[in-house]
Design a protein around this motif. Structure first.
Motif, PDB file in Angstrom:
ATOM      1  N   PHE A  13       0.812  -1.211   0.000  1.00 52.71           N
ATOM      2  CA  PHE A  13       0.000   0.000   0.000  1.00 52.71           C
ATOM      3  C   PHE A  13       0.842   1.256   0.000  1.00 52.71           C
ATOM      4  N   GLU A  14       2.142   1.100   0.070  1.00 52.51           N
ATOM      5  CA  GLU A  14       2.964   2.301   0.065  1.00 52.51           C
ATOM      6  C   GLU A  14       4.370   1.983  -0.398  1.00 52.51           C
ATOM      7  N   GLU A  15       4.935   2.900  -1.177  1.00 51.35           N
ATOM      8  CA  GLU A  15       6.336   2.854  -1.542  1.00 51.35           C
ATOM      9  C   GLU A  15       6.836   4.294  -1.524  1.00 51.35           C
ATOM     10  N   LEU A 102      11.377   2.599   1.112  1.00 53.78           N
ATOM     11  CA  LEU A 102      10.580   1.642   1.876  1.00 53.78           C
ATOM     12  C   LEU A 102       9.376   1.217   1.057  1.00 53.78           C
ATOM     13  N   THR A 103       9.052  -0.057   1.158  1.00 52.46           N
ATOM     14  CA  THR A 103       7.812  -0.595   0.612  1.00 52.46           C
ATOM     15  C   THR A 103       7.097  -1.267   1.776  1.00 52.46           C
ATOM     16  N   SER A 104       5.822  -0.926   1.981  1.00 50.18           N
ATOM     17  CA  SER A 104       5.082  -1.452   3.133  1.00 50.18           C
ATOM     18  C   SER A 104       3.872  -2.259   2.701  1.00 50.18           C
ATOM     19  N   HIS A 105       3.639  -3.365   3.425  1.00 51.23           N
ATOM     20  CA  HIS A 105       2.466  -4.198   3.171  1.00 51.23           C
ATOM     21  C   HIS A 105       1.988  -4.816   4.483  1.00 51.23           C
ATOM     22  N   THR A 127       9.843  -2.988   4.057  1.00 49.02           N
ATOM     23  CA  THR A 127      11.107  -3.511   3.537  1.00 49.02           C
ATOM     24  C   THR A 127      11.910  -2.341   3.006  1.00 49.02           C
ATOM     25  N   LEU A 128      13.157  -2.229   3.455  1.00 45.61           N
ATOM     26  CA  LEU A 128      14.050  -1.174   3.009  1.00 45.61           C
ATOM     27  C   LEU A 128      15.002  -1.755   1.977  1.00 45.61           C
ATOM     28  N   LYS A 129      15.077  -1.100   0.826  1.00 49.68           N
ATOM     29  CA  LYS A 129      15.990  -1.533  -0.244  1.00 49.68           C
ATOM     30  C   LYS A 129      16.848  -0.359  -0.678  1.00 49.68           C
ATOM     31  N   ASN A 130      18.063  -0.687  -1.132  1.00 51.72           N
ATOM     32  CA  ASN A 130      18.938   0.356  -1.658  1.00 51.72           C
ATOM     33  C   ASN A 130      18.750   0.488  -3.171  1.00 51.72           C
ATOM     34  N   ALA A 137      16.974  -4.038   5.220  1.00 50.03           N
ATOM     35  CA  ALA A 137      16.300  -4.331   6.495  1.00 50.03           C
ATOM     36  C   ALA A 137      14.818  -4.577   6.269  1.00 50.03           C
ATOM     37  N   HIS A 138      14.229  -5.294   7.227  1.00 52.16           N
ATOM     38  CA  HIS A 138      12.776  -5.442   7.317  1.00 52.16           C
ATOM     39  C   HIS A 138      12.377  -4.897   8.683  1.00 52.16           C
TER      40      HIS A 138
END
Length: 147
Positions: A13-15, A102-105, A127-130, A137-138
């Motif tokens: 629902f979010e990025e 960040l991507t959140s679910h 979830t954090l991605k570079n 990280a999660h």
């Protein structure tokens, strides 16, 4: 058993937009926490370390924030609720120059019975991605709701 729309589980629902990581921010974070590990604070010592340069302390991952839609889309049950804690899994180091997003679910929804009655927990995973799409990280945000 709590009744909810099963399609919520796993739904992103979010990025957020990428956030640049600056060496100065890592240094300020270390100073604020009293962190003295040379892998995080001294360039020359860090170059000789396992990462070949300065990296952020693992706890730096919690400085990244969800965007404006985060609390809008977190499912709510009942009239009252609160933040029931966070679990953080550190996967890869965060480095100066990284661009972190960040991507959140919704990870899970479950019910427990406590001394004062039923409690419904909603776990939202960020979830954090570079910039290389590597997970750094999660973060599992746990929210408790009750009627």
């Amino acid at each position: 058993m709590v009744d909810y729309d099963q399609t919520l589980i796993g739904k992103v629902f979010e990025e957020t937009d990428p956030v640049p990581v600056k060496a100065e921010e890592i240094a300020k974070f270390c100073e604020a926490l009293g962190e003295t590990n040379p892998l995080f604070t001294e360039e020359e010592a860090a170059k000789k370390g396992p990462y070949g340069g300065i990296v952020a302390p693992p706890s730096f991952a919690v400085t990244f924030r969800n965007g404006r839609h985060f609390f809008t889309h977190v499912p709510r049950f009942g009239r009252r609720g609160f933040d029931a804690g966070k679990d953080v899994e550190f996967v890869s180091p965060i480095r100066p120059g990284d661009q972190v997003r960040l991507t959140s679910h919704v990870k899970e929804i479950y019910e427990k019975t406590g001394r004062t009655g039923a409690m419904i927990f909603v776990v939202v995973r960020s979830t954090l991605k570079n910039q290389r799409e590597e997970v750094v990280a999660h973060i599992d945000h746990r929210f408790m709701h009750r009627e």
